[in-house]
Motif scaffolding. Structure first.
Motif, short mmCIF file in Angstrom:
data_model
loop_
_atom_site.label_atom_id
_atom_site.label_comp_id
_atom_site.label_asym_id
_atom_site.label_seq_id
_atom_site.Cartn_x
_atom_site.Cartn_y
_atom_site.Cartn_z
N ALA A 14 26.34 19.04 81.54
CA ALA A 14 26.24 19.38 83.06
C ALA A 14 24.92 19.41 83.72
N TYR A 15 24.78 19.14 84.96
CA TYR A 15 23.19 19.50 85.66
C TYR A 15 23.03 20.63 85.99
N SER A 16 22.24 21.68 85.90
CA SER A 16 21.82 22.83 86.21
C SER A 16 20.83 23.07 87.49
N TYR A 17 21.28 24.00 88.18
CA TYR A 17 20.37 24.24 89.24
C TYR A 17 20.28 25.68 89.94
N GLN A 18 19.12 26.14 90.08
CA GLN A 18 19.20 27.46 90.90
C GLN A 18 19.31 27.24 92.07
N VAL A 19 20.01 27.94 92.76
CA VAL A 19 20.37 27.83 94.22
C VAL A 19 19.87 29.05 94.93
N ASN A 20 18.79 28.78 96.02
CA ASN A 20 18.05 30.01 96.59
C ASN A 20 18.61 30.02 98.15
N GLY A 21 19.23 31.16 98.43
CA GLY A 21 19.96 31.26 99.78
C GLY A 21 18.91 32.27 100.65
N ARG A 22 19.61 32.36 101.60
CA ARG A 22 18.93 33.20 102.79
C ARG A 22 18.84 34.69 102.36
N ASN A 23 18.01 35.24 102.77
CA ASN A 23 17.81 36.74 102.30
C ASN A 23 17.72 37.10 100.94
N GLY A 24 17.29 36.08 100.00
CA GLY A 24 16.85 36.15 98.92
C GLY A 24 17.94 36.04 97.87
N GLN A 25 19.18 35.75 98.16
CA GLN A 25 20.30 35.65 97.25
C GLN A 25 20.03 34.21 96.38
N LYS A 26 20.48 34.32 95.18
CA LYS A 26 20.44 33.47 94.26
C LYS A 26 21.71 33.25 93.40
N TYR A 27 22.16 31.93 93.15
CA TYR A 27 23.14 31.52 92.50
C TYR A 27 22.72 30.26 91.44
N TYR A 28 23.73 30.36 90.46
CA TYR A 28 23.53 29.36 89.48
C TYR A 28 24.37 28.24 89.68
N LEU A 29 24.33 27.11 89.42
CA LEU A 29 25.10 25.73 90.20
C LEU A 29 25.23 24.93 88.84
N LYS A 30 26.41 24.57 88.43
CA LYS A 30 26.62 23.42 87.43
C LYS A 30 27.25 22.27 88.15
N LEU A 31 26.76 21.14 88.02
CA LEU A 31 27.17 19.90 88.63
C LEU A 31 27.51 18.93 87.81
N PHE A 32 28.78 18.50 87.85
CA PHE A 32 29.29 17.38 86.71
C PHE A 32 29.57 16.04 87.47
N ASP A 33 28.92 15.27 86.76
CA ASP A 33 29.02 13.78 87.32
C ASP A 33 30.41 13.26 86.69
#
Length: 346
Positions: free
Chosen positions: A34-53
């Motif tokens: 998978a492709y991996s991303y760190q997602v940065n949100g408003r007010n400092g929230q963070k998420y980890y994203l997996k993207l599949f082609d």
């Protein structure tokens, strides 16, 4: 390499599907399922994203596994069965995954800290912590429905692809780049060794099938890159390989000298003496390397578009696969010597 999609388009999808407020993305150049991303949100929230082609063969296999391990890790966290786990966040439809424009996305909680990918060789304390966590995962087994998780079949279906790749390399075709030419030399010089290991894996598979080992919930890929140390906790990420299997599956990375540390710590947390079948460990160890070899060969010969990815995969073959085959038997021998020192039961 980064997936060919605009960050703004991906963030719009995440915001609409999950109701978050993503403001920026940071690509993480790790992993091949998978492709991996760190997602940065408003007010400092963070998420980890997996993207599949969805057009990628390897990614399609990973998408098929989502329905097994995402509900599992959700339950492990929310029922406090194993709190130090990465788990999926539900989208606005109450689902664990979302799709658009030919991709499938899964959003996870973000775990602060560094992976242990660069922490080798592990200290005795880290080995103990991993062993105790592995035992904790195995103890969850009675609390899950085994029919909802993959069950071990001792699969070696990769062998047809491996043979195919070797046959392609044997043909007198002039490849269009130096990586493939270099790959040919490295692989064909080890051809007989590779086929002897394939034969050994077939034999060990029959031994593993006949073994009457207790099967437990296994993470299936306990290496440093899937472990994150945060404060005093050790988090386990990437549960794609989660499976009901012999406990040896989660031990293969810790045979050798560290086994003397790993097994006592495992048994202490598990609460009882356990038997270990070294032939089952040998099966998993050799299968692991041959399956990885097959995946990287298929990438270079058929899948990769970017030259940088070819260079990375050749590096993995040479320095994280082929150079480790001769280490398996000495490590198994060291584990066996430790086991022979122990009483038959405790």
């Amino acid at each position: 390499m980064k997936f060919h999609i605009e960050d703004s388009l991906l963030m719009d999808h995440l915001n609409q599907s999950y109701g978050i407020h993503a403001e920026s993305l940071q690509f993480i150049p790790m992993g091949d399922s998978a492709y991996s991303y760190q997602v940065n949100g408003r007010n400092g929230q963070k998420y980890y994203l997996k993207l599949f082609d969805q057009q990628n063969e390897r990614h399609r296999t990973s998408i098929q596994r989502l329905d097994n391990y995402l509900p599992l890790t959700w339950k492990m966290y929310h029922q406090n069965l194993f709190p130090t786990v990465t788990y999926p966040l539900k989208n606005l439809k109450g689902e664990f995954k979302a799709s658009f424009n030919g991709v499938t996305t899964v959003l996870f909680n973000f775990i602060e800290g560094e992976t242990l990918a660069e922490a080798y060789p592990f200290s005795s304390q880290i080995v103990q912590d991993i062993a105790q966590s592995a035992a904790g995962i195995h103890l969850i087994t009675p609390h899950i429905d085994p029919s909802t998780v993959m069950n071990e079949t001792f699969d070696i279906s990769f062998e047809s692809d491996l043979v195919q790749c070797i046959n392609v390399l044997e043909h007198n075709v002039i490849f269009d780049n130096q990586i493939k030419q270099s790959l040919r030399g490295h692989i064909l010089s080890k051809k007989e060794h590779i086929f002897s290991l394939l034969h050994l894996v077939r034999e060990l598979r029959q031994v593993a099938i006949r073994a009457s080992n207790e099967k437990v919930l296994c993470h299936g890929d306990i290496w440093g890159g899937n472990l994150i140390r945060h404060a005093n906790d050790l988090y386990f990420i990437d549960w794609e390989s989660a499976i009901i299997a012999p406990r040896e599956f989660d031990m293969i990375g810790y045979i050798g000298e560290e086994f003397e540390v790993f097994l006592p710590a495992y048994e202490e947390h598990f609460g009882q003496f356990v038997t270990v079948n070294l032939d089952v460990i040998r099966f998993y160890a050799y299968r692991h390397h041959l399956r990885n070899l097959t995946n990287w060969l298929m990438n270079i010969l058929y899948r990769n578009i970017e030259q940088a990815q070819n260079e990375n995969d050749l590096e993995m073959i040479l320095h994280h696969c082929m150079n480790r085959w001769d280490q398996i038997e000495p490590k198994v021998k060291a584990a066996g010597e430790f086991l022979n020192k122990r009483p038959v039961s405790q």
